[in-house]
Design an enzyme around this catalytic site. Structure first.
Site, PDB file in Angstrom:
ATOM      1  N   THR A  12      38.655  48.450  44.714  1.00 43.82           N
ATOM      2  CA  THR A  12      38.455  48.154  43.243  1.00 43.82           C
ATOM      3  C   THR A  12      37.590  47.093  42.955  1.00 43.82           C
ATOM      4  O   THR A  12      36.686  47.172  42.399  1.00 43.82           O
ATOM      5  CB  THR A  12      39.810  47.709  42.565  1.00 43.82           C
ATOM      6  N   ILE A  13      37.739  45.967  43.718  1.00 42.41           N
ATOM      7  CA  ILE A  13      36.838  44.961  43.435  1.00 42.41           C
ATOM      8  C   ILE A  13      35.316  44.868  44.550  1.00 42.41           C
ATOM      9  O   ILE A  13      34.422  44.926  44.118  1.00 42.41           O
ATOM     10  CB  ILE A  13      37.425  43.567  43.859  1.00 42.41           C
ATOM     11  N   SER A 140      41.453  34.766  40.207  1.00 43.73           N
ATOM     12  CA  SER A 140      41.677  35.948  39.944  1.00 43.73           C
ATOM     13  C   SER A 140      41.254  36.356  38.476  1.00 43.73           C
ATOM     14  O   SER A 140      40.630  35.512  37.725  1.00 43.73           O
ATOM     15  CB  SER A 140      43.368  36.068  39.961  1.00 43.73           C
ATOM     16  N   CYS A 141      41.586  37.626  37.929  1.00 42.87           N
ATOM     17  CA  CYS A 141      41.060  38.058  36.796  1.00 42.87           C
ATOM     18  C   CYS A 141      41.520  37.267  35.570  1.00 42.87           C
ATOM     19  O   CYS A 141      40.896  36.944  34.802  1.00 42.87           O
ATOM     20  CB  CYS A 141      41.165  39.582  36.765  1.00 42.87           C
ATOM     21  N   ASN A 142      42.873  37.147  35.514  1.00 44.90           N
ATOM     22  CA  ASN A 142      43.358  36.333  34.454  1.00 44.90           C
ATOM     23  C   ASN A 142      42.948  34.986  34.510  1.00 44.90           C
ATOM     24  O   ASN A 142      42.709  34.618  33.343  1.00 44.90           O
ATOM     25  CB  ASN A 142      44.872  36.585  34.680  1.00 44.90           C
ATOM     26  N   ARG A 169      48.823  44.304  32.875  1.00 44.44           N
ATOM     27  CA  ARG A 169      48.571  45.853  33.195  1.00 44.44           C
ATOM     28  C   ARG A 169      49.590  46.081  34.562  1.00 44.44           C
ATOM     29  O   ARG A 169      49.616  45.037  35.442  1.00 44.44           O
ATOM     30  CB  ARG A 169      47.189  46.485  33.552  1.00 44.44           C
ATOM     31  N   HIS A 194      49.365  31.766  36.788  1.00 45.45           N
ATOM     32  CA  HIS A 194      47.981  31.446  36.436  1.00 45.45           C
ATOM     33  C   HIS A 194      47.649  30.104  35.798  1.00 45.45           C
ATOM     34  O   HIS A 194      46.530  29.501  36.090  1.00 45.45           O
ATOM     35  CB  HIS A 194      47.858  32.600  35.278  1.00 45.45           C
ATOM     36  N   GLY A 195      48.511  29.414  35.147  1.00 45.83           N
ATOM     37  CA  GLY A 195      48.217  28.165  34.818  1.00 45.83           C
ATOM     38  C   GLY A 195      47.891  27.127  35.798  1.00 45.83           C
ATOM     39  O   GLY A 195      46.907  26.535  35.831  1.00 45.83           O
ATOM     40  N   HIS A 220      44.344  43.152  30.744  1.00 50.40           N
ATOM     41  CA  HIS A 220      45.222  42.549  30.545  1.00 50.40           C
ATOM     42  C   HIS A 220      45.088  41.909  29.005  1.00 50.40           C
ATOM     43  O   HIS A 220      43.772  42.103  28.680  1.00 50.40           O
ATOM     44  CB  HIS A 220      45.444  41.329  31.295  1.00 50.40           C
ATOM     45  N   GLN A 302      40.518  43.789  34.223  1.00 46.78           N
ATOM     46  CA  GLN A 302      40.903  43.294  35.461  1.00 46.78           C
ATOM     47  C   GLN A 302      40.093  43.735  36.485  1.00 46.78           C
ATOM     48  O   GLN A 302      39.696  43.201  37.636  1.00 46.78           O
ATOM     49  CB  GLN A 302      42.319  43.560  35.839  1.00 46.78           C
TER      50      GLN A 302
HETATM   51  P1  NAD Z   1      42.230  47.229  46.716  1.00 52.67           P
HETATM   52  O1  NAD Z   1      43.319  47.508  47.291  1.00 52.67           O
HETATM   53  O2  NAD Z   1      41.575  48.038  45.531  1.00 52.67           O
HETATM   54  O3  NAD Z   1      40.863  47.236  47.703  1.00 52.67           O
HETATM   55  C1  NAD Z   1      41.017  46.689  49.029  1.00 52.67           C
HETATM   56  C2  NAD Z   1      40.280  47.238  50.025  1.00 52.67           C
HETATM   57  O4  NAD Z   1      40.340  46.760  51.262  1.00 52.67           O
HETATM   58  C3  NAD Z   1      40.841  48.717  50.295  1.00 52.67           C
HETATM   59  O5  NAD Z   1      39.868  49.724  50.084  1.00 52.67           O
HETATM   60  C4  NAD Z   1      41.445  48.496  51.700  1.00 52.67           C
HETATM   61  O6  NAD Z   1      41.394  49.889  52.241  1.00 52.67           O
HETATM   62  C5  NAD Z   1      40.573  47.619  52.332  1.00 52.67           C
HETATM   63  N1  NAD Z   1      41.250  47.164  53.561  1.00 52.67           N
HETATM   64  C6  NAD Z   1      42.620  46.750  53.589  1.00 52.67           C
HETATM   65  N2  NAD Z   1      42.681  45.958  54.833  1.00 52.67           N
HETATM   66  C7  NAD Z   1      41.193  45.710  55.338  1.00 52.67           C
HETATM   67  C8  NAD Z   1      41.058  45.055  56.212  1.00 52.67           C
HETATM   68  N3  NAD Z   1      41.834  44.535  57.083  1.00 52.67           N
HETATM   69  N4  NAD Z   1      39.522  44.810  56.681  1.00 52.67           N
HETATM   70  C9  NAD Z   1      38.906  45.634  55.427  1.00 52.67           C
HETATM   71  N5  NAD Z   1      39.133  46.045  54.389  1.00 52.67           N
HETATM   72  C10 NAD Z   1      40.509  46.326  54.274  1.00 52.67           C
HETATM   73  O7  NAD Z   1      42.133  45.563  46.152  1.00 52.67           O
HETATM   74  P2  NAD Z   1      41.433  44.979  44.964  1.00 52.67           P
HETATM   75  O8  NAD Z   1      42.333  45.124  43.853  1.00 52.67           O
HETATM   76  O9  NAD Z   1      40.314  45.190  45.107  1.00 52.67           O
HETATM   77  O10 NAD Z   1      41.606  43.500  45.345  1.00 52.67           O
HETATM   78  C11 NAD Z   1      41.101  42.685  46.248  1.00 52.67           C
HETATM   79  C12 NAD Z   1      40.915  41.235  45.967  1.00 52.67           C
HETATM   80  O11 NAD Z   1      40.585  41.039  44.825  1.00 52.67           O
HETATM   81  C13 NAD Z   1      42.405  40.837  45.996  1.00 52.67           C
HETATM   82  O12 NAD Z   1      42.359  39.488  46.580  1.00 52.67           O
HETATM   83  C14 NAD Z   1      42.898  40.803  44.508  1.00 52.67           C
HETATM   84  O13 NAD Z   1      43.952  39.916  44.391  1.00 52.67           O
HETATM   85  C15 NAD Z   1      41.618  40.248  43.880  1.00 52.67           C
HETATM   86  N6  NAD Z   1      41.229  40.909  42.437  1.00 52.67           N
HETATM   87  C16 NAD Z   1      41.983  42.120  42.152  1.00 52.67           C
HETATM   88  C17 NAD Z   1      41.785  42.411  40.848  1.00 52.67           C
HETATM   89  C18 NAD Z   1      42.334  43.803  40.432  1.00 52.67           C
HETATM   90  O14 NAD Z   1      42.901  43.952  39.414  1.00 52.67           O
HETATM   91  N7  NAD Z   1      42.317  44.760  41.195  1.00 52.67           N
HETATM   92  C19 NAD Z   1      41.252  41.756  39.926  1.00 52.67           C
HETATM   93  C20 NAD Z   1      40.803  40.204  40.154  1.00 52.67           C
HETATM   94  C21 NAD Z   1      41.001  40.080  41.771  1.00 52.67           C
END
Ligand code: NAD
Length: 339
Positions: A12-13, A140-142, A169, A194-195, A220, A302
């Protein structure tokens, strides 16, 4: 010479950060990683990104799927100046030693503990702290949404108290394993994390947060009550303070944006990649000033809000811009966020 950027974790990110890096004039995307062949691996290849194998994945498995592989994570790191780690929560910290051994700087995401990096980072709030650091953590996003708003309010009015209720969400749109529930789930943490996380950026921010999870996949919403030390002259002044700050998007009442469905529809109409909304979203009608008490709603997409912050984190670490405003403007111009 552009800074050479690797993205480890193309979910996602990570995929959004990769796109954003590819658009920056002072950065080059060296490649991205996947652990196994998937539609996302295929789409990375279709976007012209070099694909590297990480997380114990097998090069042969990718080749069998017909996906070209440029090498392993170690080989990607060897060609890079910095890696943006966007692996799942707590997986990033397991890579810290590998990044250090490869002598690459690292930007971690908010799912990692704060001590994974030398500092937590947000461009509006503490850009200068990132200067010269080798490891930063984008909150993080929040928390990003909170500290952006705090950056606006603290500087102008001072903040003596802040209670925020975070309506979160349940899952990201593609998270079919996690899925939705038919209910409203309080997290029963006082405060929610979050705080305290916001205080990794503003140590003296007097904020208390609580959170509940609701059955939606997009955005969110924060319900905020802030007590200001120096009351603004009017609510309109506060509206203008938010409106004039980069990475805030305010909807006017005549736009008839009732809630997150219309925000996301606007994002789709706007046509930025992946229909993202990287700004804090506020409603003019959702901002109310009562003396020194400020109430406002804000919505946070997010999946994308941390993306421009990850870019600015790189720029701060490598001293690519004289100040936050320059870096933010450069990032936002490249991402089409400027108004
Ligand atoms: P995600 O699960 O969508 O993506 C993670 C990716 O990493 C996946 O493609 C997975 O296959 C891959 N992966 C798993 N193990 C791995 C490894 N050992 N080496 C390399 N790649 C690997 O997760 P995300 O939502 O993108 O979250 C990533 C980070 O961003 C987290 O720290 C999360 O807390 C943070 N984040 C997420 C959001 C959100 O809402 N999705 C928002 C802000 C921050």
């Amino acid at each position: 010479m552009p800074v050479r950027v690797a993205v480890n974790g193309y979910g996602t990110i990570g995929k959004r950060v990769a796109d954003a890096v590819a658009k920056q004039p002072d950065m080059t995307l060296v490649g991205v990683t996947k652990t196994r062949p998937s539609f996302e691996a295929r789409s990375a290849v279709e976007r012209g990104y070099r694909l590297f194998v990480a997380g114990g994945g097998s090069v042969d498995e990718f080749r069998a799927a017909g996906l070209p592989v440029a090498g392993t994570l170690d080989e990607l790191l060897a060609e890079s100046d910095v890696v943006v780690d966007a692996t799942p929560d707590h997986v990033g910290e397991q890579h810290r030693a590998q990044y250090a051994a490869a002598k690459v700087a690292a930007v971690f995401q908010g799912g990692e503990p704060a001590d994974v990096a030398e500092a937590s980072f947000n461009a509006l709030a503490n850009y200068a702290v990132g200067r010269g650091k080798r490891r930063l953590r984008v909150v993080s996003c929040n928390t990003t949404g909170i500290v952006r708003a705090a950056a606006v309010l603290r500087e102008r009015y001072g903040v003596t108290g802040w209670e925020a209720t975070l309506v979160r969400r349940a899952a990201d749109p593609a998270e079919s394993k996690k899925g939705l529930m038919n209910g409203i789930v309080p997290t029963f943490q006082f405060p929610s994390h979050h705080g305290p996380d916001a205080r990794t950026i503003f140590p003296d921010l007097p904020i208390a947060t609580v959170a509940l999870v609701v059955p939606t996949t997009l955005m969110h919403v924060h319900v905020n009550h802030v007590r200001l030390a120096r009351p603004p002259a009017s609510g309109a002044e506060v509206v203008e303070a938010f409106r004039s700050t980069p990475r805030f998007h305010l909807f006017r009442s005549w736009e008839h944006v009732d809630g997150t469905p219309q925000v996301m529809e606007y994002a789709r109409d706007r046509g930025h990649g992946r229909s993202d909304m990287m700004e804090n979203v506020l409603w003019e009608t959702g901002i109310r000033l009562d003396g020194s008490d400020l109430h406002f709603f804000q919505a946070i997409h997010q999946e994308s809000i941390v993306v421009p912050e990850s870019i600015d984190a790189i720029r701060a670490m490598f001293d690519l811009a004289p100040d936050a405003a320059t870096s933010i403007a450069r990032t936002d111009r490249a991402l089409g966020l400027t108004r």
